[in-house]
Write an enzyme that holds these catalytic residues in place. Structure first.
Site, PDB file in Angstrom:
ATOM      1  CG  ASP A  56      34.663  30.519  43.725  1.00 57.59           C
ATOM      2  OD1 ASP A  56      35.050  30.645  42.548  1.00 57.59           O
ATOM      3  OD2 ASP A  56      33.653  31.095  44.172  1.00 57.59           O
ATOM      4  CG  ASP A  65      34.198  31.852  39.529  1.00 57.03           C
ATOM      5  OD1 ASP A  65      34.861  30.972  40.109  1.00 57.03           O
ATOM      6  OD2 ASP A  65      33.667  32.811  40.125  1.00 57.03           O
ATOM      7  CE1 TYR A  72      32.699  33.045  48.288  1.00 57.78           C
ATOM      8  CE2 TYR A  72      34.038  33.666  46.397  1.00 57.78           C
ATOM      9  CZ  TYR A  72      33.132  32.817  46.999  1.00 57.78           C
ATOM     10  OH  TYR A  72      32.644  31.734  46.315  1.00 57.78           O
ATOM     11  CD  GLU A  85      28.511  30.301  40.908  1.00 59.86           C
ATOM     12  OE1 GLU A  85      29.660  30.379  40.442  1.00 59.86           O
ATOM     13  OE2 GLU A  85      27.828  31.304  41.213  1.00 59.86           O
TER      14      GLU A  85
END
Length: 531
Positions: free
Chosen positions: A78, A81, A230, A477
């Site tokens: 995603d 990571d 999430y 990120e």
């Protein structure tokens, strides 16, 4: 090195002078489009194809699903990571597909359509594997906490790759609904070029929608390990409407339009007024799709209901452009739409796409304007505002910083990303242990060894400030869903004033979608928690 740094500083100073003078900077949208798609290749899991262009990546996650007796290789990590989270991955694929359906002709003209289709299929191939039975969907591979315990390259993960699934006893209408939407939208993309594959995707989409609707529940109640990363804040009603809208687009089956209309009030489709559109909150997208159907004259007996959807879509436009009043989206001093501290750019890229697509839909339907409380917003004004947000991301901002890695003169060098921050497995396959990554590579100062080309990071704060630090994951990120909608609006801008409504070989543009939405939604989550 000193001379190179001096050149960069001089160019940055020139860009800042141009910005302060109001002249802005001319952007190369075609280059940005190419890079926005390229980033997805850095996020691939599984056996990489011969066409792989990101050379510092290698095969990874080859045992995914084995412990569960299913092949779950492939798909996308995603963000920074090595987790495969189903909900944001599905939204990524839906938005890549929508981008192609709206602006495939422009992508073809830019030479990027083939890369975009390959990026979509990389995701849908995985979803076919993750849906082995009509009422079973694998929604995550590896516990996020387990993955975050280590800082390792994806090619040499030592953590357990446990998979988590949904079924009638553990429902997840939001995740199954979003995946159904992704498969339906992608079936449109491949309908001409690969009809057999398109039919397969549509079959999976219909089954997943039925599963999502019959066995209702939030996915993060059935897969609680996903909640920290999430969480489904908006619940599942928006995804059920979203999936129904996409299935109507893909099939022209009135059953799905009936569902969209008959559940408009009960599921919040005509009740939510929000300027947020994201992997969690789909209402704005639903409202735009409904407005598209109405503008195309396809509403039939449901015209009155779809008009109410359209009013909410118009709210999104008015709030984004600062013409709504009470619901206006906050902006930074430099003019960027600002929703929240953590990965704010996800809302800017998705919102810019919706504005661009809705602007074109209004123009195609010969609509003069969206009528806002503070005055009308013409299609040209809506498009111009979307362009201003894109330009900010690409460097026309007070810091003269591009928030797309690898684009422009100054861009983030320390993206929060495991694979990019550790020396390439290709060049140095020496094993990097779980904690060694945190000890050696994570705190290392300076540029990442591998360029995360095309990645759109979280971006600046409410005062246009940005700290380029690997540990500053809220700003550095880069998730896949930042890029997916950006592909579409970049393709539109790369074409300039030309709107190519022709259908490229392999596409059917009749179902391209129109946007307009609403503002002021409560708490969507950002990217996810900690490293």
């Amino acid at each position: 090195i000193a001379m190179g740094l001096l050149v960069v500083l001089v160019l940055a100073a020139m860009a800042q002078v141009a910005y302060c003078a109001g002249g802005g900077t001319t952007q190369n949208y075609r280059e940005a489009l190419a890079k926005s798609i390229l980033f997805l290749e850095a996020q691939r899991s599984g056996v990489l194809p011969a066409s792989q262009r990101v050379g510092w990546r290698s095969n990874s996650g080859l045992q995914d699903g084995k412990a569960n007796g299913v092949d779950l290789t492939g798909g996308y990590y995603d963000a920074g990571d090595n987790v495969k989270f189903g909900l944001p991955m599905a939204f990524t694929v839906t938005m890549m597909s929508w981008s192609v359906l709206e602006y495939g002709g422009q992508m073809q003209a830019a030479g990027e359509l083939g890369n975009a289709l390959e990026a979509i299929k990389w995701g849908t191939d995985y979803f076919v594997k993750a849906h082995p039975e009509p009422s079973v969907l694998y929604g995550e591979v590896i516990h996020g906490d387990t993955d975050h315990f280590c800082w390792q390259r994806p090619e040499e993960m030592t953590t357990s790759r446990q998979a988590y699934r949904l079924d009638p006893q553990r429902p997840g209408s939001d995740l199954a609904g979003e995946t159904a939407a992704a498969m339906a939208a992608a079936s449109l993309v491949f309908r001409r070029s690969n009809p057999g594959y398109a039919n397969l995707l549509l079959q999976h989409s219909k089954q997943m929608f039925d599963f999502a609707d019959k066995f209702r529940g939030r996915y993060d109640a059935s897969i609680p390990v996903a909640r920290k990363y999430y969480q489904s804040v908006s619940g599942y009603s928006d995804e059920l409407l979203w999936a129904a809208a996409w299935l109507f687009q893909a099939t022209d089956d009135r059953r799905y339009l009936d569902y969209l209309a008959n559940n408009a009030d009960a599921m919040g489709g005509t009740g939510w007024s929000t300027a947020m559109f994201s992997w969690d909150i789909k209402y704005a997208g639903v409202q735009v799709l409904a407005a598209k159907i109405l503008l195309q004259g396809r509403a039939g007996a449901h015209a009155a209901v779809l008009q109410r959807y359209r009013q909410k879509a118009d709210f999104f436009v008015c709030a984004s452009l600062g013409k709504q009043g009470y619901g206006n989206v906050k902006r930074t001093p430099g003019g960027l739409l600002y929703h929240m501290q953590w990965n704010n750019l996800q809302y800017v890229t998705s919102g810019s796409f919706l504005l661009a697509a809705y602007s074109d839909s209004l123009a195609a339907a010969r609509q003069a304007a969206v009528w806002c409380p503070a005055g009308p917003a013409s299609p040209a004004q809506i498009m111009a505002f979307a362009k201003s947000q894109v330009d900010y991301i690409l460097g026309s901002n007070p810091r003269a910083t591009s928030y797309m890695v690898g684009y422009g003169f100054i861009y983030p060098l320390e993206a929060h990303h495991r694979g990019a921050s550790i020396v390439s497995f290709q060049s140095n396959p020496s094993f990097v242990a779980c904690k060694a990554g945190y000890a050696i590579w994570y705190p290392r100062k300076g540029s990442n060894p591998n360029l995360l080309d095309g990645a759109i990071v979280g971006g600046p704060d409410e005062n246009d400030n940005f700290v380029d630090d690997r540990n500053n994951y809220q700003q550095t990120e880069a998730p896949t869903y930042n890029n997916a909608p950006f592909m579409g609006v970049l393709a539109r801008l790369a074409a300039g004033g030309r709107l190519d409504r022709s259908i490229p070989d392999g596409l059917d543009n009749q179902t391209s979608v129109a946007p307009s939405l609403s503002a002021v939604a409560a708490g969507d989550q950002g990217v996810h928690a900690s490293p």
